[in-house]
Design an enzyme around this catalytic site. Structure first.
Site, PDB file in Angstrom:
ATOM      1  N   GLN A   1       0.829  -1.205   0.000  1.00  0.00           N
ATOM      2  CA  GLN A   1       0.000   0.000   0.000  1.00  0.00           C
ATOM      3  C   GLN A   1       0.865   1.258   0.000  1.00  0.00           C
ATOM      4  OE1 GLN A   1      -3.253  -2.131   2.839  1.00  0.00           O
ATOM      5  NE2 GLN A   1      -3.478   0.076   2.702  1.00  0.00           N
TER       6      GLN A   1
ATOM      7  N   ARG B   1      -9.334  -0.965   7.526  1.00  0.00           N
ATOM      8  CA  ARG B   1     -10.290   0.134   7.323  1.00  0.00           C
ATOM      9  C   ARG B   1     -10.511   0.916   8.600  1.00  0.00           C
ATOM     10  NH1 ARG B   1     -13.732  -1.287   2.314  1.00  0.00           N
ATOM     11  NH2 ARG B   1     -14.476   0.754   1.722  1.00  0.00           N
ATOM     12  N   CYS B   2      -9.445   1.502   9.092  1.00  0.00           N
ATOM     13  CA  CYS B   2      -9.480   1.962  10.475  1.00  0.00           C
ATOM     14  C   CYS B   2      -9.038   3.376  10.684  1.00  0.00           C
ATOM     15  CB  CYS B   2      -8.531   1.092  11.255  1.00  0.00           C
ATOM     16  SG  CYS B   2      -6.912   1.217  10.521  1.00  0.00           S
TER      17      CYS B   2
ATOM     18  N   GLU C   1     -12.762   4.899   4.582  1.00  0.00           N
ATOM     19  CA  GLU C   1     -12.856   4.188   5.854  1.00  0.00           C
ATOM     20  C   GLU C   1     -14.128   4.521   6.623  1.00  0.00           C
ATOM     21  OE1 GLU C   1      -8.944   4.689   7.743  1.00  0.00           O
ATOM     22  OE2 GLU C   1      -8.482   2.978   6.494  1.00  0.00           O
TER      23      GLU C   1
HETATM   24  N1  MCN Z   1     -13.528   9.702  -3.331  1.00  0.00           N
HETATM   25  C1  MCN Z   1     -14.367  10.575  -3.986  1.00  0.00           C
HETATM   26  N2  MCN Z   1     -14.753  11.742  -3.368  1.00  0.00           N
HETATM   27  C2  MCN Z   1     -14.363  12.028  -2.099  1.00  0.00           C
HETATM   28  C3  MCN Z   1     -13.548  11.125  -1.412  1.00  0.00           C
HETATM   29  C4  MCN Z   1     -13.116   9.970  -2.058  1.00  0.00           C
HETATM   30  O1  MCN Z   1     -14.764  10.301  -5.114  1.00  0.00           O
HETATM   31  N3  MCN Z   1     -14.744  13.155  -1.506  1.00  0.00           N
HETATM   32  C5  MCN Z   1     -12.999   8.512  -4.011  1.00  0.00           C
HETATM   33  C6  MCN Z   1     -11.488   8.657  -4.226  1.00  0.00           C
HETATM   34  O2  MCN Z   1     -11.186   9.378  -5.357  1.00  0.00           O
HETATM   35  C7  MCN Z   1     -11.015   7.227  -4.255  1.00  0.00           C
HETATM   36  C8  MCN Z   1     -11.962   6.554  -3.290  1.00  0.00           C
HETATM   37  O3  MCN Z   1     -13.128   7.382  -3.190  1.00  0.00           O
HETATM   38  O4  MCN Z   1     -11.154   6.721  -5.554  1.00  0.00           O
HETATM   39  C9  MCN Z   1     -11.356   6.379  -1.881  1.00  0.00           C
HETATM   40  O5  MCN Z   1     -10.741   7.580  -1.513  1.00  0.00           O
HETATM   41  P1  MCN Z   1     -10.179   7.920  -0.063  1.00  0.00           P
HETATM   42  O6  MCN Z   1     -11.284   8.023   0.904  1.00  0.00           O
HETATM   43  O7  MCN Z   1      -9.253   9.059  -0.203  1.00  0.00           O
HETATM   44  O8  MCN Z   1      -9.361   6.632   0.388  1.00  0.00           O
HETATM   45  P2  MCN Z   1      -7.985   6.052  -0.208  1.00  0.00           P
HETATM   46  O9  MCN Z   1      -7.994   6.131  -1.658  1.00  0.00           O
HETATM   47  O10 MCN Z   1      -6.849   6.591   0.558  1.00  0.00           O
HETATM   48  O11 MCN Z   1      -8.179   4.529   0.139  1.00  0.00           O
HETATM   49  C10 MCN Z   1      -7.894   4.022   1.408  1.00  0.00           C
HETATM   50  C11 MCN Z   1      -9.110   3.395   2.067  1.00  0.00           C
HETATM   51  C12 MCN Z   1      -8.619   2.507   3.116  1.00  0.00           C
HETATM   52  S1  MCN Z   1      -7.539   3.131   4.242  1.00  0.00           S
HETATM   53  C13 MCN Z   1      -8.951   1.186   3.150  1.00  0.00           C
HETATM   54  S2  MCN Z   1      -8.393   0.260   4.448  1.00  0.00           S
HETATM   55  C14 MCN Z   1      -9.743   0.613   2.118  1.00  0.00           C
HETATM   56  C15 MCN Z   1     -10.578   1.602   1.400  1.00  0.00           C
HETATM   57  O12 MCN Z   1      -9.884   2.703   1.097  1.00  0.00           O
HETATM   58  N4  MCN Z   1      -9.256  -0.421   1.383  1.00  0.00           N
HETATM   59  C16 MCN Z   1      -9.881  -0.773   0.231  1.00  0.00           C
HETATM   60  N5  MCN Z   1     -11.374   1.106   0.416  1.00  0.00           N
HETATM   61  C17 MCN Z   1     -10.995  -0.015  -0.257  1.00  0.00           C
HETATM   62  N6  MCN Z   1     -11.654  -0.396  -1.381  1.00  0.00           N
HETATM   63  C18 MCN Z   1     -11.209  -1.474  -2.073  1.00  0.00           C
HETATM   64  N7  MCN Z   1     -11.876  -1.826  -3.201  1.00  0.00           N
HETATM   65  N8  MCN Z   1     -10.125  -2.181  -1.698  1.00  0.00           N
HETATM   66  C19 MCN Z   1      -9.451  -1.867  -0.577  1.00  0.00           C
HETATM   67  O13 MCN Z   1      -8.379  -2.557  -0.213  1.00  0.00           O
HETATM   68 CU1  CUM Z   2      -6.042   1.086   8.658  1.00  0.00          CU
HETATM   69  S1  CUM Z   2      -6.733   0.132   7.105  1.00  0.00           S
HETATM   70 MO1  CUM Z   2      -6.555   1.448   5.665  1.00  0.00          MO
HETATM   71  O1  CUM Z   2      -5.729   2.596   6.640  1.00  0.00           O
HETATM   72  O2  CUM Z   2      -5.320   0.896   4.709  1.00  0.00           O
END
Ligand code: MCN
Ligand code: CUM
Length: 805
Positions: free
Chosen positions: A237, A384-385, A760
Site C-alpha cells: 500500500q 479500514r481503520c 474508511e
Molecule cells: N472519493 C471521492 N470523493 C471524495 C472522497 C473519495 O470520489 N470526496 C474517491 C477517491 O477518489 C477514491 C476513493 O473514493 O477513488 C477512496 O478515496 P479515499 O477516501 O481518499 O481513500 P484512499 O484512496 O486513501 O483509500 C484508502 C481506504 C482505506 S484506508 C482502506 S483500508 C480501504 C478503502 O480505502 N481499502 C480498500 N477502500 C478499499 N476499497 C477497495 N476496493 N479495496 C481496498 O483494499
Molecule cells: Cu487502517 S486500514 Mo486502511 O488505513 O489501509
C-alpha cells in the site's frame, strides 16, 4: 478554436470531471481477468519460499534440524534466524518503534510464528521441505488475556527487552508493558466527574479481527548481483516507504532498489506493514542469485499478518441530568500481541484514538492508553481503520447510547443536544484536534426524516409491548451511529513515518496532442484511483478524463509519496493533484495570453480553455495549448507542459456521517435480520458519486462482518480458533443486507477542491450502528452493554442471561 456547435453542458460532460459517475476504467482489465497481480509476475529461474511455522504460542526452541529438508528434491535452501544473523536481519524494526523477529530467535511468541524459510524450485517442493524440517520446542507458560499481562507473576514474553524500562514511547511499567500514552487534562476531567449529576462507566471491548483481501500478502524479490540492484514486486500500500525501509535495513543504496506494486487485490490495511516474508524472500534471492517468490495462504494471512483492533476501552461520561455532557474519561488496554508492529504515524502509539470525543462538544476529556504484549500475532491498526478511529467511534457511540439509556432519553435527542454546532467550526476538541468543518444537525435530521425515526420508535414500543404480552418472540433494535472521522495524515507538523513527513505527490505531464499521464505517490488496491484522479485533472485543466492515464506503484517513475491507507489519498494526494494541475494551468495561461495577444489577466477560464474576457470568440482550448507548448512556446519559455506537486496538508479532514440500522432478533435462536440500513456520508466535495457509493457498500459490509461475528479468537492455551474461512465470518451476498446511501456536502475549507476522505468512513460508522442496534434491542430487558461480535450464539446467550429464554 472554440467549437461553437456544442453547448457548454456538452463540453463539460465530455470531460467526465468531478461529480461525474464515471465508470471505473480499471475494471476493463479486471473484469476480463487481465489484471496483473504479484502472482502473475513470473521471472526466469524463479524459486518459491514458504515458512515453517510454530504450533506453539510460547516456547523455547531447543534445536532446528534442516538436514532432512535439504535432501527433499527441489529444496535449495533453508533459512533460520542463525542464517539471518549473518546479514544482521534476524530482527527487523517495526513502524511503531519496536523490533520484531523475522525468524524465531531462541523462542516463539505466538502460534504460527515464522520459524524457518524453505526455498525450493516450486511451491510443492517447498511444502515438502517444510514438513521435513525438525524443530524441537520446549513449551512455556502462555499469556493470552491482556488483563493479566501486567500481573506480577505474568510470564516474561520479550526476553530481548529484559531490564529495559524505556520503550519507544516512554517508560515501561512492567516486563510486558509497551507504552502508556495520555492526552487531555486529567485534573479538569476529574473535577467534571466530581461535579457530575449523572455518570456512566462501561468496559467496551472491540475484539481482535483481521482484514480479508482476496489477494493475500505476497512478494517477488529479484537481486541482480552484477548491477547490485534489488527489484521487489509486492502487494504494497506504500511502495516508497518499503523502498526506504529496505535501503535502511539491507544497506542497499536506495536508487538500486526498485519497488513495484502492480495491481492489488484488496489491501484494507493488511498491506501497509513489512512482514518477515518480504525480508526472507529478499535474503533468499541474494543468497541464491535467483528470483524468489513468497505467497501467503489464507490461514497464514489470518493468523500471522497484521491483525486489527483488540482494544479494551473503559469508558466514562459525566453529564448533567438534562443530558449535557461535561466530561469524558477513557482508559484503553491495547493488546498488541508479541511485537508492537502497529502501522501508525510514528509519534502516535494509539493512532488518532484521541478523536474519541467524537461529534460532541465535550468541555474536557482525558485519555490513557496502555499497550501490552501477549502471545498473539503482532500487528495492529490495519483494517479500514484510519489509525484507531474505528475503535474511538465505537467507544463513544456505544457510550452515548449507554448514557441515553441511563438518562431515559432518546439516543438521537441526546446526540442532537450535544453535537458541535455548525458555527463552532473550526472546532478545537478537548483532546487536541482542530475539526475543519461540519454540519452535524443537518445530517442527523436528514437521516431521521428519511427513515421516519419517530415512526420506527413507535413501532418498537408496540413490539416491546407485544413481546411482554407473549405475542411475539422477536425484539427490535434501532442502532444510531453519528461518527466524526479524522483522515488525511497528515500535516508534517504532526505526522511522519520513521521520520519521513506524510506529504503526498503528483506529477502531471501533458503530451503534444493533448493527452497525458499523471503519476502519484499513492497506490490503489481497489479504490479506483485510475478513474477518480483523472476526474480531478479533467475539471482542473479541461482535458477529458479519458485522455489522462493514471499510473501508481512504481517507485522508479512515481514521485515520492507515503501511499494509500487511512483514507489519506483524497485529502493529501487529491490535493497534490489539484495543485499540480494548477501549475500546469498557470503555464497554459501564459501560452494562451501570448497566442491571443492579450495580457494574462485579461483571460478567464472556461471549462476546457481560456477565453478573452468580454470577447467570447477569442478562445484557446487546452488541447491546442498542449500542441503550442511543444511546437511554438512563447519566446523565452521552456517547451513542454508538465508540473509536479508535493503537498503537505495544513490540517487533516473530518468527514462525518449519520447511520441507522434497524434490526430484528429472534430471542429463541439469536438469529438477527437487518431490516434496514441507512448511511448518510458527508465527505465534502464528491469526486465520483458512484465510487463513493461502492466504497460505502464495501465498508459497510466489512462493518457488518466485524460487528456481527468476524473475529480472530484465541483459546485459553493461545491456539487460534478462527484461522480459516470455515470459522472466520466472511459475509457473502447471502448474508449481506441491502444498503441505502445518502449524503450531505460540507466541503473542507483547507483542501484545494474541498474533498475529504471516505474509504474508511463506512467501517468507522457502521460497526457502532450494528452494535447499538443489538444493544438497543435488548435494552428493555435490562441490559446496558453486550460485547461484540453479536453472532447468533451470543445473541441467544444474551437473551438467556436476561431471562428472555
Ligand atoms: N472519493 C471521492 N470523493 C471524495 C472522497 C473519495 O470520489 N470526496 C474517491 C477517491 O477518489 C477514491 C476513493 O473514493 O477513488 C477512496 O478515496 P479515499 O477516501 O481518499 O481513500 P484512499 O484512496 O486513501 O483509500 C484508502 C481506504 C482505506 S484506508 C482502506 S483500508 C480501504 C478503502 O480505502 N481499502 C480498500 N477502500 C478499499 N476499497 C477497495 N476496493 N479495496 C481496498 O483494499
Ligand atoms: Cu487502517 S486500514 Mo486502511 O488505513 O489501509
Amino acid at each position: 478554436m472554440n467549437d461553437m456547435t456544442i453547448t457548454r453542458a456538452e463540453r463539460e460532460a465530455k470531460l467526465e470531471g468531478m461529480g461525474c459517475k464515471r465508470k471505473r476504467v480499471e475494471d476493463i482489465r479486471f473484469t476480463q481477468g487481465k489484471g496483473n497481480y504479484v502472482d502473475d509476475v513470473k521471472l526466469p529461474g524463479m524459486l518459491h519460499g514458504d515458512f515453517v511455522r510454530s504450533p506453539h504460542p510460547h516456547a523455547r526452541i531447543k534445536s532446528i534440524d534442516k538436514e532432512k529438508a535439504l535432501k527433499v528434491p527441489g529444496v535449495l535452501a533453508v533459512l533460520t534466524a542463525e542464517d539471518l544473523k549473518g546479514v544482521n536481519l534476524a530482527w527487523m524494526p517495526t513502524l511503531a518503534g519496536d523490533v520484531q523477529m523475522v525468524l524465531a530467535d531462541g523462542k516463539v511468541l505466538f502460534q504460527n510464528q515464522e520459524v524457518a524459510f524453505v526455498v525450493a524450485t516450486d511451491r510443492y517442493a517447498a511444502d515438502d521441505g517444510i514438513n521435513a524440517v525438525e524443530v524441537e520446542y520446549e513449551a512455556l507458560p502462555v499469556l493470552v488475556d491482556p488483563f493479566h499481562a501486567m500481573d506480577a507473576d505474568a510470564p516474561v514474553l520479550r526476553e530481548d527487552l529484559e531490564g529495559k524500562t524505556e520503550g519507544a514511547h516512554g517508560p515501561r511499567k512492567h516486563h510486558n508493558h509497551i507504552f502508556e500514552w495520555t492526552v487531555g487534562d486529567r485534573d479538569l476531567t476529574d473535577a467534571a466527574f466530581r461535579k457530575a449529576e449523572v455518570t456512566i462507566k462501561e468496559m467496551i471491548s472491540y475484539h481482535r479481527t483481521h482484514p480479508s483481501p482476496l489477494e493475500t500478502c505476497q512478494c517477488l524479490c529479484s537481486f541482480d548481483k552484477v548491477k547490485g540492484e534489488l527489484t521487489i514486486y509486492g502487494t504494497f500500500q506504500a511502495p516508497h516507504v518499503i523502498r526506504t525501509v529496505v535501503a535502511l535495513i539491507a544497506k542497499i543504496p536506495e536508487h538500486k532498489i526498485h519497488v513495484i506494486a502492480p495491481d492489488i487485490g484488496g489491501g484494507f490495511g493488511n498491506k501497509v506493514g513489512a512482514y518477515p516474508g518480504y525480508i526472507c524472500a529478499a535474503v533468499a534471492s541474494i543468497v541464491t542469485g535467483r528470483p524468489v517468490k513468497w505467497v501467503e495462504d489464507r490461514i497464514e494471512n489470518l493468523c500471522a499478518t497484521s491483525f486489527a483492533r483488540d482494544y479494551h476501552m473503559t469508558t466514562e461520561i459525566a453529564a448533567t441530568k438534562e443530558g449535557k455532557v461535561t466530561g469524558l474519561r477513557v482508559h484503553v488496554l491495547a493488546d498488541h500481541g508479541a511485537f508492537d508492529a502497529c502501522a501508525d504515524p510514528s509519534k502516535w502509539p494509539a493512532g488518532f484514538f484521541n478523536i474519541v470525543t467524537g461529534s460532541y462538544d465535550f468541555p474536557t476529556a482525558h485519555l490513557a492508553v496502555d499497550g501490552v504484549y501477549t502471545n498473539k500475532a503482532p500487528g495492529g491498526v490495519a483494517y479500514r481503520c484510519s489509525f484507531r478511529v474505528t475503535e474511538a467511534a465505537y467507544c463513544i457511540e456505544r457510550a452515548m447510547d449507554i448514557l441515553a439509556q441511563k438518562l431515559g432519553m432518546d439516543p438521537a435527542e441526546l446526540r442532537l443536544k450535544n453535537f458541535i454546532r455548525q458555527e463552532q467550526f473550526p472546532y478545537h476538541s478537548a483532546l487536541g484536534w482542530e475539526y475543519d468543518s461540519g454540519d452535524y444537525h443537518t445530517a442527523m435530521k436528514k437521516m431521521m426524516d428519511t427513515v421516519d425515526y419517530a415512526g420506527l420508535r413507535r413501532e418498537q414500543a408496540e413490539k416491546r409491548a407485544a413481546f411482554r404480552r407473549g405475542e411475539t418472540r422477536e425484539i427490535m433494535g434501532l442502532g444510531i451511529s453519528f461518527f466524526t472521522e479524522i483522515v488525511g495524515a497528515g500535516p508534517s507538523k504532526n505526522c511522519d513515518i520513521l521520520g519521513i513527513a506524510m506529504f503526498d505527490s503528483c506529477e502531471i505531464r501533458l503530451h503534444p496532442t493533448g493527452a497525458g499521464i499523471a503519476r502519484m505517490g499513492t497506490k490503489s488496491q481497489g479504490q479506483g484511483h485510475e478513474t477518480t484522479w483523472a476526474q480531478i485533472i479533467a475539471t482542473e485543466i479541461g482535458i477529458p478524463a479519458d485522455d489522462i492515464m493514471v499510473e501508481e506503484g512504481n517507485t522508479d517513475t512515481a514521485p515520492y509519496g507515503l501511499g494509500t491507507y487511512g483514507s489519506r489519498s483524497t485529502p493529501v494526494a487529491g490535493a497534490a493533484i489539484a495543485m499540480a494541475a494548477r501549475k500546469v494551468k498557470a503555464k497554459a495561461q501564459m501560452i494562451a495570453a501570448y497566442r491571443l495577444e492579450v495580457h494574462e489577466d485579461d483571460l478567464e477560464w472556461d471549462i476546457d480553455g481560456f477565453r478573452v474576457k468580454g470577447l467570447p470568440e477569442k478562445f484557446l482550448g487546452m488541447k491546442d495549448i498542449c500542441w503550442i507548448a511543444y511546437n511554438a512556446p512563447p519566446p523565452g519559455m521552456e517547451p513542454g507542459l508538465e508540473a509536479v506537486s508535493y503537498y503537505d496538508p495544513p490540517n487533516m479532514t473530518y468527514p462525518f456521517g449519520a447511520y441507522l440500522c434497524v434490526m430484528d432478533i429472534d430471542v429463541d435462536t439469536g438469529v438477527y435480520k437487518v431490516r434496514r440500513f441507512y448511511a448518510l456520508d458527508d465527505c465534502g466535495t464528491r469526486i465520483n458519486p458512484m465510487i463513493i457509493e461502492g466504497q460505502v457498500h464495501g465498508g459497510l459490509t466489512e462493518a457488518f462482518a466485524i460487528a456481527m461475528g468476524q473475529e480472530i479468537r484465541y483459546d485459553e492455551n493461545g491456539n487460534v480458533v478462527t484461522g480459516s474461512f470455515m470459522d472466520f465470518f466472511l459475509p457473502t451476498a447471502v448474508e449481506t443486507p441491502h444498503w441505502e446511501t445518502d449524503f450531505t456536502v460540507t466541503p473542507s475549507p483547507h483542501h484545494p477542491i474541498g474533498a475529504k476522505g471516505v474509504g474508511e468512513s463506512p467501517n468507522v460508522g457502521g460497526v457502532p450502528a450494528f452494535s447499538n442496534a443489538v444493544n438497543d434491542a435488548f435494552s428493555f430487558l435490562g441490559s446496558t452493554h453486550i460485547q461484540m461480535p453479536h453472532d447468533f450464539w451470543r445473541n441467544w446467550q444474551a437473551a438467556k442471561a436476561l431471562g428472555a429464554v
